[in-house]
Design a protein around this motif. Sequence first.
Motif, PDB file in Angstrom:
ATOM      1  N   ARG B   8     -37.632  17.676 -17.754  1.00 16.86           N
ATOM      2  CA  ARG B   8     -36.937  16.571 -17.084  1.00 16.86           C
ATOM      3  C   ARG B   8     -36.658  16.908 -15.624  1.00 16.86           C
ATOM      4  O   ARG B   8     -36.839  16.107 -14.719  1.00 16.86           O
ATOM      5  N   ALA B   9     -36.271  18.181 -15.388  1.00 21.24           N
ATOM      6  CA  ALA B   9     -35.989  18.587 -14.002  1.00 21.24           C
ATOM      7  C   ALA B   9     -37.250  18.541 -13.146  1.00 21.24           C
ATOM      8  O   ALA B   9     -37.241  18.069 -12.004  1.00 21.24           O
ATOM      9  N   GLY B  10     -38.367  19.021 -13.788  1.00 25.43           N
ATOM     10  CA  GLY B  10     -39.640  19.004 -13.041  1.00 25.43           C
ATOM     11  C   GLY B  10     -40.063  17.596 -12.715  1.00 25.43           C
ATOM     12  O   GLY B  10     -40.543  17.313 -11.625  1.00 25.43           O
ATOM     13  N   GLY B  11     -39.884  16.663 -13.658  1.00 26.34           N
ATOM     14  CA  GLY B  11     -40.231  15.256 -13.408  1.00 26.34           C
ATOM     15  C   GLY B  11     -39.418  14.686 -12.281  1.00 26.34           C
ATOM     16  O   GLY B  11     -39.924  13.946 -11.439  1.00 26.34           O
ATOM     17  N   SER B  12     -38.149  15.035 -12.232  1.00 31.74           N
ATOM     18  CA  SER B  12     -37.290  14.534 -11.171  1.00 31.74           C
ATOM     19  C   SER B  12     -37.781  15.011  -9.803  1.00 31.74           C
ATOM     20  O   SER B  12     -37.854  14.250  -8.841  1.00 31.74           O
ATOM     21  N   VAL B  13     -38.180  16.272  -9.704  1.00 33.25           N
ATOM     22  CA  VAL B  13     -38.689  16.827  -8.457  1.00 33.25           C
ATOM     23  C   VAL B  13     -39.958  16.104  -8.044  1.00 33.25           C
ATOM     24  O   VAL B  13     -40.180  15.759  -6.877  1.00 33.25           O
ATOM     25  N   LEU B  14     -40.822  15.840  -9.060  1.00 31.26           N
ATOM     26  CA  LEU B  14     -42.086  15.156  -8.785  1.00 31.26           C
ATOM     27  C   LEU B  14     -41.851  13.763  -8.205  1.00 31.26           C
ATOM     28  O   LEU B  14     -42.474  13.339  -7.236  1.00 31.26           O
ATOM     29  N   VAL B  15     -40.856  13.065  -8.836  1.00 30.77           N
ATOM     30  CA  VAL B  15     -40.552  11.706  -8.352  1.00 30.77           C
ATOM     31  C   VAL B  15     -40.065  11.749  -6.910  1.00 30.77           C
ATOM     32  O   VAL B  15     -40.505  10.983  -6.051  1.00 30.77           O
ATOM     33  N   TRP B  16     -39.162  12.694  -6.645  1.00 34.73           N
ATOM     34  CA  TRP B  16     -38.636  12.807  -5.277  1.00 34.73           C
ATOM     35  C   TRP B  16     -39.737  13.165  -4.284  1.00 34.73           C
ATOM     36  O   TRP B  16     -39.807  12.635  -3.167  1.00 34.73           O
ATOM     37  N   THR B  17     -40.586  14.081  -4.734  1.00 33.96           N
ATOM     38  CA  THR B  17     -41.695  14.498  -3.857  1.00 33.96           C
ATOM     39  C   THR B  17     -42.604  13.309  -3.547  1.00 33.96           C
ATOM     40  O   THR B  17     -43.001  13.069  -2.390  1.00 33.96           O
TER      41      THR B  17
END
Lengths: 196, 488
Positions: B8-17
């Motif tokens: 979930r944390a990785g997905g959040s970073v991806l979205v922000w990126t």
Amino acid sequence: MKLQLKKSGGFALSEVMVSTAVFSAVSMGLLMGFTSLERNFTATADFATNHADEMRISDYLALDLRRALSVQAAQNDTTILIPAYYDNAGNPQTPALDGRGGVVYGAIGSSVRVRYYLSGSTIYRQQDSAAPITVAMNVKDFVFNVTDLGKVVTTRITFNPTFMAGGASAAATAATAFYNTTLLRNSRTDIASSVY
Amino acid sequence: MQLAHHSRAGGSVLVWTMLVMVILSLLAVEVLRAVSGRFQVGVQAATWQEALLGAESGVDLAVVELRKSLYPAPNGAWQDWTTVPGNGVLSHGLTTVPNAGLAGSPMNIEVNVDAPAQLKDPATGWQYYRIRTLGSLPLSGPPRVSYNKEDNRLRKLTLLNQRFIDGLFTSETNDAHAARRIEAIIRPLGSFDQAIMSVGVLDLNNQNIVIDSYDSRDPLKSTNALYPYNDRNADGTLKRQENGNIATNGSILDAGGAHVYGDVSTNSGTATGVANVTGEQRTDFYQDPIPIGAPTWTSINPAPSTVTNNTTLTASATKGAASSRYVLRAIDLSGPQTLTLAGNANGSQTYIEIYVTGDISLTGNAQLTVAPGVSATIYFKGDVDIAGNGLVNTNNQPGDLLFYGIQPDTGQNPYVKLGGNGAITAAVYAPGHDVTVNGGGSDGHVFGSAVGKTVTMTGVTNLHYDEALSSGGLINNYKIVSWFEDTR
């Protein structure tokens, strides 16, 4: 386990306040940065547009000055007489000798009056009594000066750049000057000496 | 659980990126759009300016051919053109200059020259030429209009369909290009366009000379078609003019403190003694005088073949008639001997042409007399030495006694010396001869013009240039009298 979950799921008031402050500061910085960037971008785009307008005004003036027979220069209002090359249908006329070593299109002494002038925020080019055409719009701060030096005519065009919120300084306006020097190809009819 | 938490944390970073990248990309696109549009305008404006250079170069190319045509044959004029221009006959030339434009694009210079009948001066018979040129360069980049319609109205670029559809130029195509079109009218210039002109040194020798002008054709600029001295018009203006221009195609001009009522010009040189010059002092003069070739008359009056005693040569009412064309080995007179160029008894207009293959020498009181109504043209190959009151031009018009020096062979340095007391009324064009004019003391007057390899004036106090000379005699050059850019 429950105690541990509660401990890791919440923040102390001080933590929230610090994080809010940091977030606010960063957001404010970003906002100011973007605002500054946007203003800078707008000013740069405005400068580029104004510069393109200067270039166009200069090219228009030079085009008519090159073929001018006479020039009446004034700030933001210049009148140029050019040969009556076209007939009423817009087709080139056949040249004829004027009996004094020169050449004329149409009747001897005929010419076309071209006037450049600033009105409101627009610079126009008007040919005789025809409807004026727009040369540049949104240029109320533009100043074009035509200096008649006889065989050559110089033009200088300036505008007020908008990089400073308080308006442009005289030095900043002077720095926008766009110069052009045009050699008049035809012998002038309004002064004694001729070009060639 | 821990894996799911990390995912979930990785997905959040991806979205922000992704979000940041989209924002940055939008910014980049906007900047690119703004910049490329202006870049396009800049490129199009530069190409449009270069097209004008091409069109003006076309005028120069045509003038070069016209000037070539003035040289003695074979002169190579119009060699790479379709034909010699004439009335209703277009001479067409196309020059392509590779790598002249932006991005190495070629410049097309297309020229059409003709000689319309209505541009022939009935007074002088001189033909004016019409030069129409097109300069064009292909536009680099996509063929799109400027975002500013005022730019489009000014530059009228061809993007899909050519502007001019009159078929005058072959290089006008539908390909994207900038084209500019000029019409120039070219006027012939006479050999005597200046009061004094030299190829090399021009020296007025500090003799307090006065050089001014008048126009024998204009009653406001002359008195009874003669030099008006101090006569004034009804409005009080002086009749004499200030077009007594002197010039050198070289770099040394010594005006010698002469009162020059006109301009003083050198070819990037230095003019000295110019304190009393009323006109401009210029350093941009350039005029390579056209050399004169020997006449190639097919039919002449065969007698006499030389003049060494009292002689009368008869002029003809027909210009160029064989009976009034003479080829003489020399004119050599002395003492009271006279060569008379006679015309009709009633003084009506007659013409005579003389080609002297050797020297002309009039010494002592010998005279060359031009009778009333006679217009004389004398070509000479050798030296000319005329002393005393050697020239008697009864018409008092310098245009009626023209001397033309044939271009000397390499290594020869012929000269012309005109001297004597009183007045000299003549014009000399000898760009291969050293010309010396002596006016005859404090009361001497020379009415006319002098062109020489070098020109030296000694003892002359007044030289009055008749502006009518500029519209007569041999054509020596061409100049633009009308220039117009066709902006349809």
